[in-house]
Design a protein around this motif. Structure first.
Motif, PDB file in Angstrom:
ATOM      1  N   MET A   1       0.849  -1.199   0.000  1.00  0.00           N
ATOM      2  CA  MET A   1       0.000   0.000   0.000  1.00  0.00           C
ATOM      3  C   MET A   1       0.883   1.247   0.000  1.00  0.00           C
ATOM      4  N   SER A   2       0.568   2.201  -0.866  1.00  0.00           N
ATOM      5  CA  SER A   2       1.356   3.430  -0.953  1.00  0.00           C
ATOM      6  C   SER A   2       0.842   4.479   0.022  1.00  0.00           C
ATOM      7  N   ASN A   3       1.646   5.517   0.245  1.00  0.00           N
ATOM      8  CA  ASN A   3       1.214   6.637   1.088  1.00  0.00           C
ATOM      9  C   ASN A   3      -0.063   7.256   0.532  1.00  0.00           C
ATOM     10  N   ARG A   4      -0.128   7.380  -0.775  1.00  0.00           N
ATOM     11  CA  ARG A   4      -1.312   7.988  -1.396  1.00  0.00           C
ATOM     12  C   ARG A   4      -2.572   7.173  -1.105  1.00  0.00           C
ATOM     13  N   MET A   5      -2.443   5.863  -1.116  1.00  0.00           N
ATOM     14  CA  MET A   5      -3.602   5.004  -0.866  1.00  0.00           C
ATOM     15  C   MET A   5      -4.100   5.160   0.567  1.00  0.00           C
ATOM     16  N   ILE A   6      -3.187   5.265   1.548  1.00  0.00           N
ATOM     17  CA  ILE A   6      -3.644   5.430   2.934  1.00  0.00           C
ATOM     18  C   ILE A   6      -4.324   6.776   3.112  1.00  0.00           C
ATOM     19  N   ARG A   7      -3.858   7.793   2.392  1.00  0.00           N
ATOM     20  CA  ARG A   7      -4.512   9.099   2.462  1.00  0.00           C
ATOM     21  C   ARG A   7      -5.891   9.044   1.828  1.00  0.00           C
ATOM     22  N   GLU A   8      -6.020   8.328   0.726  1.00  0.00           N
ATOM     23  CA  GLU A   8      -7.341   8.174   0.111  1.00  0.00           C
ATOM     24  C   GLU A   8      -8.282   7.421   1.037  1.00  0.00           C
ATOM     25  N   LEU A   9      -7.746   6.448   1.759  1.00  0.00           N
ATOM     26  CA  LEU A   9      -8.555   5.696   2.716  1.00  0.00           C
ATOM     27  C   LEU A   9      -9.045   6.608   3.843  1.00  0.00           C
ATOM     28  N   ILE A  10      -8.178   7.488   4.319  1.00  0.00           N
ATOM     29  CA  ILE A  10      -8.578   8.442   5.362  1.00  0.00           C
ATOM     30  C   ILE A  10      -9.728   9.312   4.876  1.00  0.00           C
ATOM     31  N   ARG A  11      -9.610   9.822   3.671  1.00  0.00           N
ATOM     32  CA  ARG A  11     -10.673  10.679   3.136  1.00  0.00           C
ATOM     33  C   ARG A  11     -11.984   9.904   2.967  1.00  0.00           C
ATOM     34  N   SER A  12     -11.879   8.654   2.551  1.00  0.00           N
ATOM     35  CA  SER A  12     -13.093   7.864   2.342  1.00  0.00           C
ATOM     36  C   SER A  12     -13.778   7.494   3.653  1.00  0.00           C
ATOM     37  N   ARG A  13     -13.004   7.488   4.746  1.00  0.00           N
ATOM     38  CA  ARG A  13     -13.568   7.122   6.054  1.00  0.00           C
ATOM     39  C   ARG A  13     -13.622   8.324   7.004  1.00  0.00           C
ATOM     40  N   GLN A  14     -13.707   9.524   6.430  1.00  0.00           N
ATOM     41  CA  GLN A  14     -13.681  10.714   7.268  1.00  0.00           C
ATOM     42  C   GLN A  14     -14.885  10.806   8.200  1.00  0.00           C
ATOM     43  N   ARG A  15     -16.003  10.192   7.822  1.00  0.00           N
ATOM     44  CA  ARG A  15     -17.176  10.218   8.710  1.00  0.00           C
ATOM     45  C   ARG A  15     -16.851   9.546  10.044  1.00  0.00           C
ATOM     46  N   GLU A  16     -16.103   8.454   9.993  1.00  0.00           N
ATOM     47  CA  GLU A  16     -15.685   7.777  11.231  1.00  0.00           C
ATOM     48  C   GLU A  16     -14.804   8.692  12.075  1.00  0.00           C
ATOM     49  N   LEU A  17     -13.897   9.399  11.423  1.00  0.00           N
ATOM     50  CA  LEU A  17     -13.010  10.328  12.127  1.00  0.00           C
ATOM     51  C   LEU A  17     -13.806  11.442  12.789  1.00  0.00           C
ATOM     52  N   VAL A  18     -14.719  12.051  12.049  1.00  0.00           N
ATOM     53  CA  VAL A  18     -15.487  13.176  12.599  1.00  0.00           C
ATOM     54  C   VAL A  18     -16.360  12.713  13.756  1.00  0.00           C
ATOM     55  N   GLU A  19     -16.965  11.551  13.621  1.00  0.00           N
ATOM     56  CA  GLU A  19     -17.804  11.044  14.705  1.00  0.00           C
ATOM     57  C   GLU A  19     -16.967  10.720  15.940  1.00  0.00           C
ATOM     58  N   LEU A  20     -15.750  10.227  15.741  1.00  0.00           N
ATOM     59  CA  LEU A  20     -14.871   9.966  16.879  1.00  0.00           C
ATOM     60  C   LEU A  20     -14.559  11.266  17.606  1.00  0.00           C
ATOM     61  N   ALA A  21     -14.219  12.315  16.849  1.00  0.00           N
ATOM     62  CA  ALA A  21     -13.933  13.616  17.466  1.00  0.00           C
ATOM     63  C   ALA A  21     -15.172  14.167  18.173  1.00  0.00           C
ATOM     64  N   ALA A  22     -16.331  14.036  17.549  1.00  0.00           N
ATOM     65  CA  ALA A  22     -17.573  14.525  18.164  1.00  0.00           C
ATOM     66  C   ALA A  22     -17.877  13.774  19.456  1.00  0.00           C
ATOM     67  N   SER A  23     -17.611  12.467  19.457  1.00  0.00           N
ATOM     68  CA  SER A  23     -17.875  11.676  20.670  1.00  0.00           C
ATOM     69  C   SER A  23     -16.954  12.104  21.808  1.00  0.00           C
ATOM     70  N   PHE A  24     -15.727  12.522  21.487  1.00  0.00           N
ATOM     71  CA  PHE A  24     -14.830  13.049  22.518  1.00  0.00           C
ATOM     72  C   PHE A  24     -15.400  14.339  23.101  1.00  0.00           C
ATOM     73  N   ILE A  25     -15.871  15.234  22.230  1.00  0.00           N
ATOM     74  CA  ILE A  25     -16.398  16.522  22.689  1.00  0.00           C
ATOM     75  C   ILE A  25     -17.629  16.325  23.578  1.00  0.00           C
ATOM     76  N   ARG A  26     -18.414  15.301  23.296  1.00  0.00           N
ATOM     77  CA  ARG A  26     -19.645  15.068  24.078  1.00  0.00           C
ATOM     78  C   ARG A  26     -19.351  14.598  25.504  1.00  0.00           C
ATOM     79  N   ILE A  27     -18.101  14.271  25.792  1.00  0.00           N
ATOM     80  CA  ILE A  27     -17.706  13.945  27.171  1.00  0.00           C
ATOM     81  C   ILE A  27     -17.135  15.220  27.796  1.00  0.00           C
ATOM     82  N   PRO A  28     -17.832  15.854  28.735  1.00  0.00           N
ATOM     83  CA  PRO A  28     -17.399  17.161  29.268  1.00  0.00           C
ATOM     84  C   PRO A  28     -16.284  17.041  30.302  1.00  0.00           C
ATOM     85  N   SER A  29     -15.090  16.773  29.820  1.00  0.00           N
ATOM     86  CA  SER A  29     -13.943  16.546  30.714  1.00  0.00           C
ATOM     87  C   SER A  29     -13.286  17.868  31.088  1.00  0.00           C
TER      88      SER A  29
END
Length: 425
Positions: A1-29
């Motif tokens: 797998m090339s660097n470009r492919m892992i970056r494309e994978l990140i972009r294709s799964r960005q919804r998972e990333l955003v939801e992970l960040a949102a779930s962190f924010i929902r914990i009022p630490s």
């Protein structure tokens, strides 16, 4: 797998990333808050569950039974020997403050108009989520990426208080690594590779109490003496350091950056101590002459100066105007610290930024006027870089937010950096 492919994978799964960040924010630490210890543990467990499902081994450290939990997650990658890279981020956030001043719920984790909203979005649950998300991908695809060495993810619970939990684990040898990438918010083209250090001080000034109706003829008000001490401490800015010669290029880069950002006057703080009397407390009752005044001071020590020197100067300045006052450090002192530009982790990060953002504008590392957990890692010989998404003008303020685009770009840069660093051995 090339660097470009892992970056494309990140972009294709960005919804998972955003939801992970949102779930962190929902914990009022919020640090401090009555529920801080509970919410901090929730954050740690959330990260542990996410990375355990990706194949990480999880260790939870605490200094005592009632202490905060520091989570360390380890990825074996390909089990081929090589350097150990650390991803680190803090799970605590400063309090949201007056909720009526926010235009949205600070703990909603809502996405609106391409922005992730909430306390910690920029500092630094957004960056932490990008690090955690990428760490999971690196473990998943380690054989295809031909990675060597190992990857650790550290969830620091108390950075807003100085990061003493991580410092303790490093001192005990329970956290080890060759290089560390911390997801603090930075300029997208300029990682931070060095920083001033904290000299937080508590000034306690005694007074002579009495009935308020007889002052100033009788008694001595500690508050009035405190007000004079606040002004006296402003002379800290008059002291100038001589930085080490090997910081010449980084200092030049930082001065140029501050000029380009429209803040050239801030360059003087590269060479001088800052001074902020952040808290002042005194008195027991309005009709009683104050018998004590306590001032908590935030000073950041420049390159080429030691915090002990700043403390001694502060004691002299206060002692001149308020005899009998006590000036004591609030946190353990460390020296200003940095990682030079020729170190592999710095070069790997800068290369990652170039590959993701392009080279239309200059990309170079700079020094930080503030402080972070990086000092703890550098003091144990671990080369450390700060880089992450964020909107600086919202950090610690109302309506904190971060763009989804910067979350994704930072994730791509973290992946590029890790592959550059772990794949080049």
């Amino acid at each position: 797998m090339s660097n470009r492919m892992i970056r494309e994978l990140i972009r294709s799964r960005q919804r998972e990333l955003v939801e992970l960040a949102a779930s962190f924010i929902r914990i009022p630490s919020e640090n401090p808050s009555p529920q801080f210890k509970k919410r901090s543990a929730e954050m740690g467990h959330h990260i542990s569950r996410y990375l355990a499902a990706k194949g990480f081994s999880i260790t939870e450290h605490r200094r005592s039974e009632n202490a905060l939990v520091t989570v360390v997650c380890d990825a074996p990658l390909t089990k081929v020997s090589g350097p150990r890279l650390l991803f680190c981020g803090h799970t605590d956030v400063v309090p949201a403050g007056n909720r009526s001043r926010w235009t949205f719920d600070p703990f909603s984790g809502e996405v609106r108009a391409g922005m992730l909203l909430g306390r910690g979005a920029s500092d630094m649950k957004g960056g932490l989520a990008s690090l955690v998300f990428v760490a999971g991908l690196l473990q998943e695809f380690a054989p295809s990426l031909n990675l060597k060495g190992s990857l650790g993810v550290i969830a620091s619970p108390d950075e807003e208080n100085g990061g003493m939990e991580v410092a303790s684990l490093l001192a005990q040898g329970l956290i080890k690594g060759d290089a560390c990438l911390i997801g603090e918010p930075t300029h997208p083209r300029h990682p931070n590779v060095g920083e001033k250090t904290m000299a937080f001080m508590r000034v306690t000034i005694p007074g002579l109490p009495g009935h308020g109706s007889t002052h100033p003829i009788t008694g001595t008000s500690a508050i009035r003496k405190g007000a004079i001490a606040v002004d006296a401490l402003a002379k800290l800015l008059e002291f100038k350091a001589t930085p080490p010669a090997d910081l010449g290029q980084l200092l030049y880069n930082t001065e140029w950056f501050l000029y380009e950002q429209g803040d050239p006057s801030l360059s003087q703080l590269l060479y001088r101590p800052s001074y902020n009397p952040g808290i002042i407390q005194g008195g027991k009752k309005v009709n009683v002459i104050a018998d004590e005044c306590i001032i908590e001071v935030d000073s950041r020590v420049p390159f080429g100066m030691k915090p002990e020197f700043v403390l001694d100067v502060a004691r002299s300045l206060v002692g001149t105007v308020a005899p009998g006052a006590v000036v004591e450090p609030m946190v353990p002192f460390v020296n200003p610290n940095w990682t030079l530009q020729n170190r592999p982790i710095v070069q790997a990060t800068e290369l990652g930024i170039k590959r993701v953002l392009g080279m239309e504008k200059p990309i170079f590392s700079i020094l930080l006027l503030g402080s972070s957990d990086a000092s703890h890692f550098r003091s144990h010989g671990i080369d450390t870089v700060l880089y992450g998404p964020g909107m600086q003008h919202t950090v610690h303020g109302y309506d904190e937010r971060v763009s989804v685009k910067s979350l994704v770009e930072s994730a791509e840069i973290y992946a590029e950096t890790a592959i550059n660093y772990l794949g080049s051995s």
